[in-house]
Design a protein around this motif. Structure first.
Motif, short mmCIF file in Angstrom:
data_model
loop_
_atom_site.label_atom_id
_atom_site.label_comp_id
_atom_site.label_asym_id
_atom_site.label_seq_id
_atom_site.Cartn_x
_atom_site.Cartn_y
_atom_site.Cartn_z
N PRO A 152 -26.79 -1.12 -32.55
CA PRO A 152 -25.73 -1.05 -31.54
C PRO A 152 -26.05 -1.90 -30.32
O PRO A 152 -27.21 -2.04 -29.93
CB PRO A 152 -25.68 0.44 -31.19
N SER A 153 -25.02 -2.43 -29.71
CA SER A 153 -25.19 -3.14 -28.43
C SER A 153 -25.49 -2.12 -27.34
O SER A 153 -25.37 -0.91 -27.54
CB SER A 153 -23.91 -3.90 -28.08
N HIS A 154 -25.88 -2.61 -26.17
CA HIS A 154 -26.17 -1.72 -25.05
C HIS A 154 -24.94 -0.88 -24.70
O HIS A 154 -25.05 0.33 -24.45
CB HIS A 154 -26.60 -2.55 -23.83
N GLU A 155 -23.78 -1.50 -24.72
CA GLU A 155 -22.55 -0.79 -24.38
C GLU A 155 -22.22 0.29 -25.40
O GLU A 155 -21.85 1.42 -25.05
CB GLU A 155 -21.39 -1.78 -24.26
N ALA A 156 -22.36 -0.05 -26.70
CA ALA A 156 -22.07 0.93 -27.75
C ALA A 156 -23.05 2.10 -27.70
O ALA A 156 -22.67 3.25 -27.91
CB ALA A 156 -22.12 0.26 -29.12
N LEU A 157 -24.31 1.80 -27.41
CA LEU A 157 -25.31 2.86 -27.31
C LEU A 157 -25.01 3.79 -26.15
O LEU A 157 -25.15 5.02 -26.25
CB LEU A 157 -26.71 2.25 -27.16
N PHE A 160 -22.26 6.12 -27.13
CA PHE A 160 -22.77 7.14 -28.04
C PHE A 160 -23.55 8.22 -27.29
O PHE A 160 -23.38 9.42 -27.54
CB PHE A 160 -23.67 6.47 -29.09
N LEU A 161 -24.40 7.80 -26.34
CA LEU A 161 -25.17 8.77 -25.56
C LEU A 161 -24.26 9.65 -24.71
O LEU A 161 -24.49 10.85 -24.57
CB LEU A 161 -26.17 8.02 -24.67
N ASP A 162 -23.22 9.04 -24.15
CA ASP A 162 -22.30 9.82 -23.32
C ASP A 162 -21.58 10.89 -24.14
O ASP A 162 -21.33 12.00 -23.66
CB ASP A 162 -21.28 8.89 -22.67
N ARG A 163 -21.29 10.57 -25.40
CA ARG A 163 -20.67 11.56 -26.27
C ARG A 163 -21.64 12.71 -26.56
O ARG A 163 -21.21 13.86 -26.72
CB ARG A 163 -20.22 10.90 -27.58
N GLN A 164 -22.93 12.41 -26.65
CA GLN A 164 -23.91 13.48 -26.85
C GLN A 164 -23.99 14.36 -25.61
O GLN A 164 -24.10 15.59 -25.71
CB GLN A 164 -25.29 12.88 -27.15
N ARG A 171 -24.69 18.27 -17.19
CA ARG A 171 -24.98 16.84 -17.19
C ARG A 171 -26.47 16.62 -16.96
O ARG A 171 -27.11 17.38 -16.23
CB ARG A 171 -24.16 16.13 -16.11
N PRO A 172 -27.03 15.59 -17.58
CA PRO A 172 -28.49 15.41 -17.51
C PRO A 172 -29.01 14.83 -16.20
O PRO A 172 -30.22 14.72 -16.01
CB PRO A 172 -28.76 14.45 -18.67
N GLY A 173 -28.13 14.43 -15.29
CA GLY A 173 -28.60 13.86 -14.04
C GLY A 173 -28.92 12.38 -14.10
O GLY A 173 -29.45 11.81 -13.15
N VAL A 174 -28.62 11.75 -15.23
CA VAL A 174 -28.81 10.31 -15.38
C VAL A 174 -27.62 9.78 -16.16
O VAL A 174 -27.06 10.47 -17.02
CB VAL A 174 -30.14 9.99 -16.10
N SER A 175 -27.20 8.58 -15.85
CA SER A 175 -26.04 8.02 -16.54
C SER A 175 -26.43 7.57 -17.95
O SER A 175 -27.59 7.23 -18.22
CB SER A 175 -25.49 6.83 -15.76
N ALA A 176 -25.46 7.57 -18.83
CA ALA A 176 -25.69 7.11 -20.20
C ALA A 176 -26.09 5.64 -20.21
O ALA A 176 -26.92 5.21 -21.02
CB ALA A 176 -24.44 7.33 -21.04
N ASN A 177 -25.53 4.86 -19.31
CA ASN A 177 -25.86 3.43 -19.22
C ASN A 177 -27.32 3.23 -18.84
O ASN A 177 -28.02 2.38 -19.41
CB ASN A 177 -24.94 2.75 -18.21
N SER A 178 -27.80 4.02 -17.89
CA SER A 178 -29.19 3.92 -17.46
C SER A 178 -30.14 4.35 -18.58
O SER A 178 -31.17 3.71 -18.81
CB SER A 178 -29.42 4.78 -16.22
#
Length: 263
Positions: A152-157, A160-164, A171-178
């Protein structure tokens, strides 16, 4: 894939105009990026049984035995609309021009391709491989859809993490992008394993630990593992300059919808 599913659902209309729906799919790419999930999703969308070919029960040690079992496999698959899934397809559909392979393997590949050609369009055949370069050249022509499933690309990953995260109690306190940036180039399966590890640790802590702290700890462990693996794969100075020596070292089918059946 949406087009293929629509074609299967509206196959009668296509046949009325002298055409058949597409029903042969080849998926290639590194493991953990959704090849098996796509095959299962097609079976779910079409509401048909999902059959997985078992090579340990398919390949025989005697001359002609594998072809006999293949014939029984395809005869059974033709009896009902289904999705027939060949995982690790390179193990049976390998290049016939390989000088290291026996004549028996070459006959098996030829017979396999002939059987795939004879499958009716209501049998959706999905083949998956992690090593597309090993497939016989004639294999590619047999499949109407040939799709690459890369990492997966960085954006796709991040998506996917945000859906998890959506299934977590907070919320985990960190963005899915980070988090995607910290995990690096990994497969969807590895990302899922990471998220499930964090979730398990949070459950076992009985809410006595913050989810953000657990996530930070697991990221550090993940990073140290990646560094250790990288160091282990790098040849040492001693290994790169070896000392001189006086001597030279010379399917059956598994059915996944509530029941299982083996031929």
């Amino acid at each position: 894939m949406k087009q293929l599913i629509e074609e299967q659902h509206r196959a009668d209309l296509l046949r009325a105009h002298g055409m058949q729906p597409r029903h042969r799919i080849l998926l290639s790419g590194p493991p953990g990026n959704g090849k098996t999930s796509i095959a299962e999703a097609v079976a779910e969308a079409l509401a048909v049984p999902f059959f997985t070919v078992r090579y340990d029960a398919l390949v025989g040690s005697f001359l002609g035995e594998t072809n006999t079992r293949l014939a029984r496999l395809f005869d059974y698959a033709r009896t009902v609309p289904c999705v027939l899934f060949f995982d690790e397809f390179d193990s049976i559909g390998k290049e016939r021009g390989d000088s290291h392979e026996t004549g028996e393997i070459k006959r098996v590949v030829s017979f396999l391709l002939m059987q795939i050609d004879r499958l009716p369009s209501y049998v959706v055949t999905v083949a998956a491989t992690n090593h597309a370069e090993l497939l016989d050249r004639a294999v590619w022509r047999r499949f109407e859809l040939r799709l690459a499933m890369p990492l997966p690309s960085h954006e796709a990953l991040a998506v996917f993490l945000d859906r998890q995260f959506e299934g977590w109690p907070q919320r985990p306190g960190v963005s899915a992008n980070s988090l995607a940036s910290k995990l690096g180039e990994i497969s969807f399966a590895e990302a899922l394993d990471f998220c499930q590890t964090v979730r398990r640790q949070h459950i076992l802590s009985l809410a006595n630990r913050e989810l953000e702290d657990i996530l930070r700890e697991q990221v550090e462990l993940w990073t140290s593992r990646v560094i250790a693996t990288s160091d282990a794969s790098r040849p040492s100075e001693a290994a790169s300059t070896p000392k001189r020596s006086k001597r030279r070292p010379e399917a059956a089918i598994g059915r996944r919808r509530g029941t299982s059946k083996t031929l």
